[in-house]
Enzyme design. Structure first.
Site, mmCIF file in Angstrom:
data_model
loop_
_atom_site.group_PDB
_atom_site.id
_atom_site.type_symbol
_atom_site.label_atom_id
_atom_site.label_comp_id
_atom_site.label_asym_id
_atom_site.label_seq_id
_atom_site.Cartn_x
_atom_site.Cartn_y
_atom_site.Cartn_z
ATOM 1 N NE ARG A 82 44.679 48.198 30.416
ATOM 2 C CZ ARG A 82 44.375 49.480 30.510
ATOM 3 N NH1 ARG A 82 44.587 50.285 29.488
ATOM 4 N NH2 ARG A 82 43.856 49.960 31.613
ATOM 5 C CG HIS A 175 36.018 48.623 31.471
ATOM 6 N ND1 HIS A 175 36.278 49.389 32.570
ATOM 7 C CD2 HIS A 175 36.942 47.620 31.490
ATOM 8 C CE1 HIS A 175 37.308 48.886 33.219
ATOM 9 N NE2 HIS A 175 37.734 47.811 32.586
HETATM 10 P P1 NAI Z 1 46.227 37.068 35.082
HETATM 11 O O1 NAI Z 1 47.170 36.794 33.967
HETATM 12 O O2 NAI Z 1 46.768 37.296 36.442
HETATM 13 O O3 NAI Z 1 45.178 35.858 35.170
HETATM 14 C C1 NAI Z 1 44.561 35.306 34.061
HETATM 15 C C2 NAI Z 1 44.456 33.805 34.305
HETATM 16 O O4 NAI Z 1 43.651 33.245 33.270
HETATM 17 C C3 NAI Z 1 45.808 33.091 34.291
HETATM 18 O O5 NAI Z 1 46.000 32.411 35.520
HETATM 19 C C4 NAI Z 1 45.676 32.116 33.113
HETATM 20 O O6 NAI Z 1 46.351 30.894 33.330
HETATM 21 C C5 NAI Z 1 44.173 31.934 33.044
HETATM 22 N N1 NAI Z 1 43.697 31.423 31.756
HETATM 23 C C6 NAI Z 1 44.116 31.742 30.519
HETATM 24 N N2 NAI Z 1 43.408 31.043 29.616
HETATM 25 C C7 NAI Z 1 42.526 30.274 30.286
HETATM 26 C C8 NAI Z 1 41.522 29.351 29.913
HETATM 27 N N3 NAI Z 1 41.281 29.069 28.636
HETATM 28 N N4 NAI Z 1 40.804 28.757 30.903
HETATM 29 C C9 NAI Z 1 41.040 29.021 32.199
HETATM 30 N N5 NAI Z 1 41.969 29.903 32.616
HETATM 31 C C10 NAI Z 1 42.707 30.508 31.671
HETATM 32 O O7 NAI Z 1 45.310 38.306 34.611
HETATM 33 P P2 NAI Z 1 44.409 39.268 35.528
HETATM 34 O O8 NAI Z 1 45.208 40.423 35.953
HETATM 35 O O9 NAI Z 1 43.717 38.436 36.540
HETATM 36 O O10 NAI Z 1 43.364 39.811 34.441
HETATM 37 C C11 NAI Z 1 42.423 38.930 33.874
HETATM 38 C C12 NAI Z 1 41.587 39.651 32.808
HETATM 39 O O11 NAI Z 1 40.757 40.621 33.435
HETATM 40 C C13 NAI Z 1 42.406 40.409 31.767
HETATM 41 O O12 NAI Z 1 41.803 40.294 30.488
HETATM 42 C C14 NAI Z 1 42.335 41.845 32.241
HETATM 43 O O13 NAI Z 1 42.541 42.785 31.216
HETATM 44 C C15 NAI Z 1 40.919 41.878 32.764
HETATM 45 N N6 NAI Z 1 40.609 42.941 33.718
HETATM 46 C C16 NAI Z 1 39.375 43.513 33.613
HETATM 47 C C17 NAI Z 1 38.952 44.468 34.508
HETATM 48 C C18 NAI Z 1 37.563 45.024 34.376
HETATM 49 O O14 NAI Z 1 37.233 45.987 35.074
HETATM 50 N N7 NAI Z 1 36.708 44.471 33.530
HETATM 51 C C19 NAI Z 1 39.850 44.951 35.566
HETATM 52 C C20 NAI Z 1 41.109 44.268 35.620
HETATM 53 C C21 NAI Z 1 41.472 43.289 34.719
#
Ligand code: NAI
Length: 308
Positions: A82, A175
């Site tokens: 987000r 969530h």
């Molecule tokens: P980020 O942008 O730091 O990391 C995401 C990574 O995924 C990037 O390095 C990107 O290159 C990679 N990526 C994108 N497409 C890909 C693919 N097809 N295959 C492999 N890697 C790919 O984002 P962050 O902060 O790590 O968040 C990740 C996700 O987790 C988001 O959707 C966020 O909203 C969610 N999230 C969920 C939480 C929960 O409690 N369920 C808490 C915090 C974040």
């Protein structure tokens, strides 16, 4: 044991860091689509071994699913996070395509895998992972309630000036900022209901701050949080790998439990080597039942977007 983490971004890398520091798995594969990114993050973490004294091996790969073969658990954090002002739900289109293809690749190389979904909107992504993978329901776990419950305990501990470890408090439901349900009436400080210590206004304030906890951090940091999400995800993975049987709130597939079916929502579950093992029933009063049903309606509407 081998654990794969897909997405070497903020949450994925923090999850890996938590896991290697505690030697949870012999081998961790960190996979990202961005060339060299996971390799770099993995090397950086591996170079802390001499300082922190762990034995876990961590390897970064770019989109190489062959390296993930034989994984016991995979965590999916790939996708976009987000930005300030965005809801988790706005991420649906992009993240659905990513989650679907990642799940397919993981299952191809590790048919017995247990998958922990972190990518948002998490309940819908978990439902999608279950439906698209054909895996048994117990092997697909959505991580969100574990984080929200930790944030709930933080808010309680701040208000009560208590140790978070002395508090028992859980968040159920979706969530999302408006779909999660912090169960204040069920919360205790060393077995004593928190209502003994807090006014109704103070309790309402804690519930509100918990619900907007993620959004508050997003506006402060400029992107979504990672320390608590990574620690919460690692705790779930550890309970699977070490067969700890810990009780967490996780998004699991409901077939009549809590009055809902064909939906993934956060409820209390036991997590062990089988994945999520069983759902723990709760006695909810009419007000909380109503909130749970509204939460389910909102998540179901999001799931229906996928079917369009
Ligand atoms: P980020 O942008 O730091 O990391 C995401 C990574 O995924 C990037 O390095 C990107 O290159 C990679 N990526 C994108 N497409 C890909 C693919 N097809 N295959 C492999 N890697 C790919 O984002 P962050 O902060 O790590 O968040 C990740 C996700 O987790 C988001 O959707 C966020 O909203 C969610 N999230 C969920 C939480 C929960 O409690 N369920 C808490 C915090 C974040």
């Amino acid at each position: 044991m081998k654990v794969t983490i897909v997405g070497a971004g903020a949450v994925g890398a923090t999850t890996a860091d938590n896991l290697i520091r505690r030697n949870v798995a012999e081998e961790i594969i960190l996979l990202d689509i961005k060339e060299g990114f996971a390799e770099g993050k993995a090397q950086d973490m591996a170079q802390t071994a001499a300082l922190l004294g762990f034995e876990s091996k961590i390897k970064g790969v770019t989109n190489d699913y062959l390296s993930t073969a034989g994984s016991t658990v995979a965590v999916i954090t790939s996708g976009i996070p987000r930005k300030p002002g965005m809801t988790r739900e706005e991420l649906i289109g992009t993240n659905a395509n990513i989650v679907k293809s990642v799940v397919e690749n993981l299952v191809k190389h590790s048919p017995d895998i247990i998958i922990v979904i972190v990518s948002n909107p998490m309940d819908t992504m978990t439902y999608l992972a279950l439906k698209s993978s054909g895996l048994p329901k117990n092997r697909i776990i959505g991580m969100g309630g574990t984080l929200d419950s930790a944030r709930f305990k933080y808010q309680l501990s701040e208000k009560l000036n208590a140790s978070a470890a002395d508090l028992n408090a859980i968040v159920i439901g979706g969530h999302g900022d408006t779909t999660m349900i912090p169960l204040i009436k069920h919360s205790t400080w060393n077995s004593i209901p928190v209502s003994n210590f807090l006014t109704a206004e103070e309790q309402a304030e804690i519930v509100h701050k918990t619900m907007v906890g993620g959004a508050t951090l997003t506006s402060l940091i400029g992107t979504s949080a990672w320390y608590a999400p990574g620690a919460a995800t690692a705790a779930v993975v550890e309970s699977i790998v070490r067969d700890q049987g810990k009780l967490f709130t996780a998004s699991v597939y409901l077939e009549g439990e809590f009055g809902q079916e064909d939906i993934n929502l956060g409820v209390p579950v036991i997590i062990n080597k089988k994945g999520w093992d069983r759902i723990i029933p709760l006695q909810l009063d009419e007000e909380d039942k109503e909130k749970f049903s509204k939460s389910a309606d909102a998540v179901r509407a999001m799931n229906n977007v996928l079917k369009e």
